[in-house]
Scaffold this active site. Sequence first.
Site, PDB file in Angstrom:
ATOM      1  N   GLN A 106      39.851  45.077  34.601  1.00  0.00           N
ATOM      2  CA  GLN A 106      39.883  45.554  35.986  1.00  0.00           C
ATOM      3  C   GLN A 106      39.536  47.050  36.045  1.00  0.00           C
ATOM      4  OE1 GLN A 106      40.193  43.554  38.619  1.00  0.00           O
ATOM      5  NE2 GLN A 106      40.103  45.203  40.110  1.00  0.00           N
ATOM      6  N   LYS A 119      43.429  37.220  41.617  1.00  0.00           N
ATOM      7  CA  LYS A 119      42.448  36.548  40.750  1.00  0.00           C
ATOM      8  C   LYS A 119      43.145  35.527  39.860  1.00  0.00           C
ATOM      9  CE  LYS A 119      39.207  40.439  40.750  1.00  0.00           C
ATOM     10  NZ  LYS A 119      38.676  41.616  40.053  1.00  0.00           N
ATOM     11  N   ASP A 168      32.351  39.195  34.626  1.00  0.00           N
ATOM     12  CA  ASP A 168      32.164  40.219  35.662  1.00  0.00           C
ATOM     13  C   ASP A 168      30.705  40.678  35.730  1.00  0.00           C
ATOM     14  OD1 ASP A 168      34.046  41.097  37.414  1.00  0.00           O
ATOM     15  OD2 ASP A 168      35.017  42.468  36.022  1.00  0.00           O
TER      16      ASP A 168
HETATM   17  N1  GUN Z   1      37.333  46.701  40.721  1.00  0.00           N
HETATM   18  C1  GUN Z   1      36.870  46.463  41.980  1.00  0.00           C
HETATM   19  N2  GUN Z   1      36.049  45.404  41.987  1.00  0.00           N
HETATM   20  C2  GUN Z   1      35.988  44.939  40.727  1.00  0.00           C
HETATM   21  C3  GUN Z   1      35.296  43.856  40.113  1.00  0.00           C
HETATM   22  O1  GUN Z   1      34.574  43.082  40.724  1.00  0.00           O
HETATM   23  N3  GUN Z   1      35.502  43.713  38.778  1.00  0.00           N
HETATM   24  C4  GUN Z   1      36.287  44.559  38.071  1.00  0.00           C
HETATM   25  N4  GUN Z   1      36.421  44.343  36.777  1.00  0.00           N
HETATM   26  N5  GUN Z   1      36.936  45.579  38.602  1.00  0.00           N
HETATM   27  C5  GUN Z   1      36.781  45.763  39.925  1.00  0.00           C
END
Ligand code: GUN
Length: 288
Positions: free
Chosen positions: A97, A53, A120
């Site tokens: 995350q 990311k 998110d």
């Molecule tokens: N863990 C797996 N997918 C995601 C996501 O899209 N956002 C976040 N913050 N954590 C994740």
Amino acid sequence: MTARLIDGKKIALEIRNQIAIEVKEVVAKGIVPGLAAVLVGDHPASQVYVRNKRKSAREAGMHSELHELDKNASLEEVLKLVDFLNRDSKIHGILVQLPLPKHLDEKKIINAISPEKDVDGLHPLNAGKLMMGEAGFVPCTPLGVMKLLEYMKIEIKGANAVVLGRSHLVGKPVALMLLQKDATVSICHSKTKDLAEIIKKADIVVAAVGKALMVTEEMIKAGAAVIDVGINRLPDGKLVGDVDFEKVSKKAGFITPVPGGVGPMTIAMLLSNTLVSAQNALKREIMS
Ligand code: GUN
């Protein structure tokens, strides 16, 4: 293979190139879109996701920060960091995350993120806006699924859409987005009876269960669009989705591969949400 392959990698790259152009435009107006990733602990998959990311954010010309906290970090420490990032004008998107270590209260942490920086789309205010059909940030993976359908010009209006899985991160939001676009939506889960019969009626199937190869050829209507959100590792180390790609691709009309389908779109949508947040900040600055 008779199905048309939905090349998420290629589509995501096109979107990211477009985002890079728009980032330049906001930079020229004095705002560098900034994304802060918060990683608590040393979950191996999360480390890889966050690294990807951040790399994509930098490639799009964004400012990117990583805040790593020890796996034993207290709730207070995480909340203090989120509060700091909420106030930091360099930051337009905050990504905590998931999953978090078990001792941390995920809800309290997500609720602490400013809804304006919740790229998110997990804050209850944004989740509520999605439910009400109002503009707000929506979670990146479901948004990526919708973009793939849109890009491939797959008709959603009036379609029978079946969503497998009911998580906050994927199943529920994607079902709401499909409903918003006038699909007739069924959400299936571990307690669903006659699962195969329901899937057989679907024009669009979104599989987000996390169970390797559970969607088989017999369940799929000929010509259906099959979107596979699952990422599962087989005992031999091979990465596969929730869909038996080999067989289902002979019967479906459209299908996403794993990897290279939905995954790259999740990152592209995170960048898109971060750009929107920076553009919103710019608008607020102009108004004030
Ligand atoms: N863990 C797996 N997918 C995601 C996501 O899209 N956002 C976040 N913050 N954590 C994740």
